[in-house]
Design a protein around this motif. Sequence first.
Motif, short mmCIF file in Angstrom:
data_model
loop_
_atom_site.label_atom_id
_atom_site.label_comp_id
_atom_site.label_asym_id
_atom_site.label_seq_id
_atom_site.Cartn_x
_atom_site.Cartn_y
_atom_site.Cartn_z
N GLY A 160 42.33 -26.58 14.09
CA GLY A 160 43.52 -27.42 13.98
C GLY A 160 43.18 -28.82 13.49
O GLY A 160 43.87 -29.78 13.82
N ASP A 161 42.14 -28.94 12.67
CA ASP A 161 41.61 -30.22 12.21
C ASP A 161 42.23 -30.60 10.86
O ASP A 161 41.69 -30.28 9.80
CB ASP A 161 40.10 -30.11 12.13
CG ASP A 161 39.42 -31.43 11.81
OD1 ASP A 161 40.11 -32.38 11.38
OD2 ASP A 161 38.19 -31.48 11.97
N LEU A 162 43.37 -31.29 10.91
CA LEU A 162 44.11 -31.64 9.70
C LEU A 162 43.31 -32.56 8.77
O LEU A 162 43.29 -32.35 7.56
CB LEU A 162 45.44 -32.29 10.07
CG LEU A 162 46.35 -32.69 8.91
CD1 LEU A 162 46.71 -31.48 8.04
CD2 LEU A 162 47.60 -33.36 9.43
N ALA A 163 42.63 -33.56 9.33
CA ALA A 163 41.88 -34.50 8.49
C ALA A 163 40.79 -33.79 7.69
O ALA A 163 40.65 -34.02 6.48
CB ALA A 163 41.28 -35.61 9.35
N THR A 164 40.04 -32.92 8.34
CA THR A 164 38.98 -32.18 7.65
C THR A 164 39.58 -31.25 6.61
O THR A 164 39.07 -31.15 5.48
CB THR A 164 38.12 -31.39 8.65
OG1 THR A 164 37.48 -32.32 9.52
CG2 THR A 164 37.08 -30.54 7.95
N LEU A 165 40.67 -30.58 6.95
CA LEU A 165 41.32 -29.67 6.02
C LEU A 165 41.76 -30.42 4.77
O LEU A 165 41.47 -30.00 3.65
CB LEU A 165 42.52 -29.00 6.68
CG LEU A 165 43.26 -27.98 5.81
CD1 LEU A 165 42.42 -26.72 5.66
CD2 LEU A 165 44.61 -27.66 6.40
N LEU A 166 42.41 -31.56 4.93
CA LEU A 166 42.88 -32.33 3.78
C LEU A 166 41.73 -32.86 2.93
O LEU A 166 41.85 -32.94 1.71
CB LEU A 166 43.77 -33.48 4.25
CG LEU A 166 45.10 -33.07 4.87
CD1 LEU A 166 45.82 -34.28 5.44
CD2 LEU A 166 45.98 -32.32 3.89
N ASP A 167 40.61 -33.19 3.56
CA ASP A 167 39.44 -33.67 2.82
C ASP A 167 38.83 -32.60 1.92
O ASP A 167 38.09 -32.91 0.99
CB ASP A 167 38.38 -34.22 3.77
CG ASP A 167 38.77 -35.57 4.35
OD1 ASP A 167 39.69 -36.22 3.82
OD2 ASP A 167 38.14 -35.96 5.36
N LEU A 168 39.13 -31.33 2.17
CA LEU A 168 38.62 -30.24 1.34
C LEU A 168 39.39 -30.12 0.02
O LEU A 168 38.92 -29.48 -0.91
CB LEU A 168 38.68 -28.92 2.10
CG LEU A 168 37.82 -28.84 3.36
CD1 LEU A 168 38.10 -27.54 4.11
CD2 LEU A 168 36.34 -28.98 3.04
N TYR A 169 40.56 -30.74 -0.03
CA TYR A 169 41.42 -30.67 -1.22
C TYR A 169 41.19 -31.87 -2.14
O TYR A 169 40.96 -32.98 -1.68
CB TYR A 169 42.90 -30.67 -0.81
CG TYR A 169 43.40 -29.35 -0.28
CD1 TYR A 169 43.93 -28.39 -1.14
CD2 TYR A 169 43.36 -29.07 1.07
CE1 TYR A 169 44.41 -27.18 -0.65
CE2 TYR A 169 43.83 -27.85 1.57
CZ TYR A 169 44.35 -26.92 0.70
OH TYR A 169 44.83 -25.73 1.18
N ALA A 170 41.30 -31.64 -3.45
CA ALA A 170 41.30 -32.72 -4.43
C ALA A 170 42.56 -33.56 -4.23
O ALA A 170 43.56 -33.07 -3.70
CB ALA A 170 41.28 -32.13 -5.85
N ASP A 171 42.51 -34.82 -4.65
CA ASP A 171 43.67 -35.72 -4.48
C ASP A 171 44.93 -35.19 -5.16
O ASP A 171 46.03 -35.42 -4.69
CB ASP A 171 43.35 -37.11 -5.02
CG ASP A 171 42.32 -37.83 -4.15
OD1 ASP A 171 42.18 -37.48 -2.96
OD2 ASP A 171 41.67 -38.75 -4.68
N ASP A 172 44.76 -34.49 -6.28
CA ASP A 172 45.91 -33.97 -7.03
C ASP A 172 46.12 -32.47 -6.82
O ASP A 172 46.74 -31.79 -7.63
CB ASP A 172 45.77 -34.28 -8.51
CG ASP A 172 44.53 -33.64 -9.13
OD1 ASP A 172 43.62 -33.20 -8.39
OD2 ASP A 172 44.46 -33.57 -10.37
N ALA A 173 45.61 -31.94 -5.71
CA ALA A 173 45.70 -30.51 -5.44
C ALA A 173 47.14 -30.04 -5.32
O ALA A 173 48.03 -30.80 -4.96
CB ALA A 173 44.94 -30.17 -4.16
#
Length: 121
Positions: free
Chosen positions: A20-33
């Motif tokens: 349930g780690d939203l910050a880590t999950l979002l960091d896996l995506y490119a800024d324009d994903a």
Amino acid sequence: MSDFDQMGLVVDWVDACRRGDLATLLDLYADDAELKCTCNGTRLYRGRSALEAYWGPKLSAFSSAGFGLEEIHPAQNGVDLEYSIAGSLRIRASFRFSADGKIHGTLCEPAQQDAHQGCVC
């Protein structure tokens, strides 16, 4: 062929979902994903804030219900994954990547499952 571990990146994605780690999950995506979800109609989410709005409520539900890895395999242009929620609801996700080793595109759709199950992706 890219010089980063695409399968490893998707496993990191699964681990972030399980925790349930939203910050880590979002960091896996490119800024324009982009994330395209076809589970309940077709919806497109683009950029970090849209992904945060999409994933935020889902992660707590996933982590409390149970998030399972069912299948993972390389695809022609990325990685395909099938995961389950609460041990039975199955969702298929296809990941495509940027050159710098981030998730650039995700397509999620319901996988084959019992008729009485729905999709929460």
